[in-house]
Scaffold this motif. Structure first.
Motif, short mmCIF file in Angstrom:
data_model
loop_
_atom_site.label_atom_id
_atom_site.label_comp_id
_atom_site.label_asym_id
_atom_site.label_seq_id
_atom_site.Cartn_x
_atom_site.Cartn_y
_atom_site.Cartn_z
N ILE A 147 0.81 -1.25 0.01
CA ILE A 147 0.15 0.03 -0.19
C ILE A 147 0.97 1.23 0.13
O ILE A 147 1.86 1.39 0.83
N SER A 148 0.47 2.07 -0.94
CA SER A 148 1.18 3.62 -0.86
C SER A 148 1.12 4.48 0.13
O SER A 148 2.14 4.71 0.98
N ASN A 149 -0.28 4.78 0.54
CA ASN A 149 -0.52 5.71 1.78
C ASN A 149 -1.83 5.73 2.22
O ASN A 149 -2.62 5.01 1.46
N VAL A 150 -2.30 6.58 2.86
CA VAL A 150 -3.60 6.53 3.45
C VAL A 150 -3.83 8.17 2.88
O VAL A 150 -3.30 9.09 3.15
N THR A 151 -4.99 8.16 2.22
CA THR A 151 -5.68 9.16 1.95
C THR A 151 -6.83 9.91 2.51
O THR A 151 -7.67 8.98 2.85
N ILE A 152 -6.61 11.24 2.93
CA ILE A 152 -7.93 11.71 3.87
C ILE A 152 -8.24 12.85 3.23
O ILE A 152 -7.52 13.88 3.11
N ARG A 153 -9.75 12.94 2.99
CA ARG A 153 -10.38 13.97 2.71
C ARG A 153 -11.26 14.68 3.81
O ARG A 153 -12.08 13.89 4.25
N ILE A 154 -11.66 15.87 3.77
CA ILE A 154 -12.43 16.57 4.72
C ILE A 154 -12.86 17.77 4.03
O ILE A 154 -12.25 18.58 3.67
N LYS A 155 -14.31 18.19 4.49
CA LYS A 155 -14.87 19.42 4.13
C LYS A 155 -15.87 19.70 5.10
O LYS A 155 -16.70 18.71 5.70
N GLU A 156 -16.57 20.75 5.01
CA GLU A 156 -17.60 21.31 5.61
C GLU A 156 -18.85 20.70 4.80
O GLU A 156 -18.97 20.89 3.74
N ILE A 157 -19.75 20.18 5.73
CA ILE A 157 -20.92 19.80 5.26
C ILE A 157 -21.90 20.79 4.66
O ILE A 157 -22.65 20.62 3.71
N ASN A 158 -22.15 22.02 5.47
CA ASN A 158 -22.89 22.93 5.16
C ASN A 158 -22.48 24.03 4.22
O ASN A 158 -22.83 25.20 3.94
N ASN A 159 -21.12 23.53 3.83
CA ASN A 159 -20.46 24.67 2.94
C ASN A 159 -20.87 24.34 1.48
O ASN A 159 -20.58 23.16 1.00
N SER A 160 -21.39 25.53 0.92
CA SER A 160 -21.75 25.27 -0.61
C SER A 160 -20.49 24.98 -1.63
O SER A 160 -20.65 24.60 -2.81
N ASP A 161 -19.49 25.54 -1.43
CA ASP A 161 -18.22 25.40 -2.25
C ASP A 161 -17.68 23.99 -2.20
O ASP A 161 -17.13 23.89 -1.78
N ASP A 162 -17.89 23.12 -2.80
CA ASP A 162 -17.42 21.66 -2.61
C ASP A 162 -15.96 21.80 -2.60
O ASP A 162 -15.27 21.08 -3.43
N LYS A 163 -15.59 22.15 -1.47
CA LYS A 163 -13.85 22.35 -1.23
C LYS A 163 -13.37 21.30 -0.44
O LYS A 163 -13.65 21.49 0.85
N TRP A 164 -12.61 20.27 -0.80
CA TRP A 164 -12.02 19.36 0.00
C TRP A 164 -10.72 19.71 0.52
O TRP A 164 -10.08 20.28 -0.39
N ILE A 165 -10.34 19.33 1.77
CA ILE A 165 -8.89 19.51 2.22
C ILE A 165 -8.59 18.13 2.18
O ILE A 165 -8.97 17.07 2.72
N THR A 166 -7.46 17.66 1.51
CA THR A 166 -6.97 16.44 1.24
C THR A 166 -5.53 16.46 1.94
O THR A 166 -4.50 17.40 1.49
N VAL A 167 -5.39 15.53 2.55
CA VAL A 167 -3.78 15.07 3.38
C VAL A 167 -3.46 13.68 3.20
O VAL A 167 -4.45 12.94 2.85
N TYR A 168 -2.41 13.30 3.21
CA TYR A 168 -1.71 11.99 3.08
C TYR A 168 -0.91 11.62 4.15
O TYR A 168 -0.45 12.53 4.89
#
Length: 290
Positions: A147-168
């Motif tokens: 396995i290369s790595n773990v991908t984690i994505r997080i964003k606000e549920i009530n935010n209309s901007d579909d902007k994800w924060i992605t970390v590895y």
């Protein structure tokens, strides 16, 4: 001219027979590794263009072949929808070559079926005011490939901007902290792992960061449980502290009073020694203090 043609035909047939005899007796000593994906169709080459279906035999780890295989007319082995149980070493050889001692087979193929890794398990998200702490357990099945790595994505549920924060994160760390979040906010967290085949199934967790405490909330938090505090415990704590300070004060005063007396005694001793030394020097000029 006829002699030359006959010689050429003889040489052609001789080379053809040699090509058949050498693999028959000595084998080709080929060893191949294959990594097909789960569910694919796979063709295993026997490695001899002159063989036919009736001339070759296939074995798998000296066991019977899976029921989903078929030997093609050219001697190759065809496997449909490979499964994890199909992994192993496949050996192709001429059917009549088993009587030869130390015989090398026509071809050996190491087959290892790989798939996407299993999803993350034991995922736990601990929220704070402006960060979250994520924990997880080791992956149970890597799919047959690292396995290369773990991908984690997080964003606000009530935010209309579909902007994800992605970390590895490294798969072996088993934890990760994500900062710079908003307090008292709902977040959706998606996590997965990946290998050369693809991504595992996503693990989804919804969490909410803690509220920022106001001065009134802080006062309530500090005074929480004050009504349950017993006065006797408070009096005992004060007595212990005052007694400790009293003992240190008395010891300090004793040291201050004792020190001048000691210095005075030392000065008196030095004066007596000086008085005794003067007559000795006067009466005996060669006198030296030893």
């Amino acid at each position: 001219m006829i002699v030359n043609n006959s010689y050429g035909i003889f040489l052609f047939y001789f080379c053809s027979i040699i090509q058949l005899i050498i693999p028959f007796v000595f084998g080709t000593n080929n060893y191949v590794k294959m990594y097909p994906k789960l569910g694919e169709n796979v063709t295993l080459k026997c490695g001899n263009d002159y063989t036919k279906k009736a001339d070759v035999s296939w074995k798998m780890n000296h066991k019977e072949l899976p029921g989903r295989v078929s030997i093609l007319t050219n001697g190759d082995l065809f496997i449909t929808n490979v499964e994890k149980s199909d992994s192993g070493t496949y050996v192709c050889d001429l059917g009549t070559a088993n009587t030869y001692a130390d015989h090398v087979p026509l071809n050996e193929i190491e087959l290892k079926v790989i798939s996407v890794p299993s999803p993350l398990v034991g995922v736990k998200v601990i929220p704070y005011t402006v960060l979250i702490h994520i924990l997880w357990k080791p992956v149970e099945d890597d799919g047959g490939f690292p396995i290369s790595n773990v991908t984690i994505r997080i964003k606000e549920i009530n935010n209309s901007d579909d902007k994800w924060i992605t970390v590895y994160s490294n798969i072996s760390s088993l934890q990760k902290e994500i900062y710079h979040l908003q307090f008292n906010t709902l977040y959706i967290v998606e996590m997965w792992v990946a290998n050369i085949v693809g991504n595992s199934e996503k693990t989804v967790v919804i969490t909410k960061t803690l509220s920022e405490l106001s001065e009134i909330d802080l006062e309530k938090h500090l005074m929480e449980g004050i009504d349950k505090f017993h006065t006797k415990a408070w009096i005992f704590a004060v007595v212990v502290i005052m007694t400790t300070f009293s003992i240190f004060g008395i010891a300090f005063c004793y040291l201050l009073l004792k020190d001048p007396r000691t210095n005075k005694r030392l000065d008196d001793v030095e004066d007596v020694e000086r008085i005794e030394l003067i007559p000795n020097i006067t009466l005996n000029p060669g006198y030296c203090e030893t």
